[in-house]
Design an enzyme around this catalytic site. Sequence first.
Site, mmCIF file in Angstrom:
data_model
loop_
_atom_site.group_PDB
_atom_site.id
_atom_site.type_symbol
_atom_site.label_atom_id
_atom_site.label_comp_id
_atom_site.label_asym_id
_atom_site.label_seq_id
_atom_site.Cartn_x
_atom_site.Cartn_y
_atom_site.Cartn_z
ATOM 1 N N SER A 41 0.843 -1.198 0.000
ATOM 2 C CA SER A 41 0.000 0.000 0.000
ATOM 3 C C SER A 41 0.874 1.241 0.000
ATOM 4 C CB SER A 41 -0.894 0.007 1.249
ATOM 5 O OG SER A 41 -1.569 1.253 1.390
ATOM 6 N N TYR A 47 -2.094 -0.785 10.455
ATOM 7 C CA TYR A 47 -2.142 -1.195 9.050
ATOM 8 C C TYR A 47 -0.903 -0.701 8.293
ATOM 9 C CZ TYR A 47 -3.894 -1.479 4.217
ATOM 10 O OH TYR A 47 -4.050 -1.741 2.878
#
Length: 333
Positions: A225, A238
């Site tokens: 990501s 995350y």
Amino acid sequence: MNPGETRPDSTSAEQTAPASTSSRRQVLGKIGVGLFAATTGPALAQAQQTAAVRAPIQSVKRDPVTQYVRPPFRPQRQPWPALAGQMSPRPDHGETSYQGSGRLLGRKALITGGDSGIGRAAAIAYAREVVALIRAAGRKAVAIPGDLRSEAFCVRLVAESARQLGGLDILVNNAARQQNTESILDLTTENFDWTMKTNIYATFWLTKAAVPLMPPGAVIITTASVQAYDPAANLLDYAQTKAAQVAFTKSLAKQLAPRGIRVNAVAPGPFWTPLQVCSNQKDEALAQFGAQTPLGRPGQPAELAALYVALASQETSDSTGQVFGGSGGAGFP
């Protein structure tokens, strides 16, 4: 099949696994795994190659700024795991928009999180890359739901995949856990552990189990990501996992290069997936989701599909240890 229907399959229109009587939410009560694979024999592969030559892909030029819906989006929330079929607008996974080109003929692929979002788009794209006669001839695809936080399940998933498919050529570590938490003081050990086990431990367990089964020319792709490079304040756990996945990719690529196994990662920016409507985002943030990118909108899963295909194909045989971005012009990585 729509993600809101009755089977947690990676792709549905072409797959052959039996129907289930449980809803996706019931089956994926903890964390779901979609297994997709396509296999072809030499005769079918040759027929598909011929069909691909006879039916070239149509090139359509579109303005990427207006190609898909732009924010604002209406307020919407769903319990985890969210259903794409209940999202507005509904994400495009490439069900009708992706066209195959024959680059993955005969490959056997395991994709985690293939029931929705980016995993679903990758599974559909991999299916289309086996093109032409595949539906009539019968491609093999199975869906295996389970909890990726369990090492035993991860090992069993890989072994069962290889057994049913006759080998393993591609592993896509895509399934992920994301929850928005405004303060570290509100981040519980339970939720922190859930994110770490799903995003880091599972990637490690699945890959460790897969490597001994993979031949030279095999490929491992992990969905990282942009959070690995520009972490948001409310995605503390995350973002850490995604940074770890980038390091995992680069290090493992060096280990496996002598074995002829390539390892790469994709680092998406804001993409319109079910993750967005079940991760505790504030209504105002969801309404403007993706608006901050130069293109002014979030990406759709189908827009990443071709990248996963390219990384799995022989055309990118010199690429390993790389991270490929898809962030609407945000410049990461």
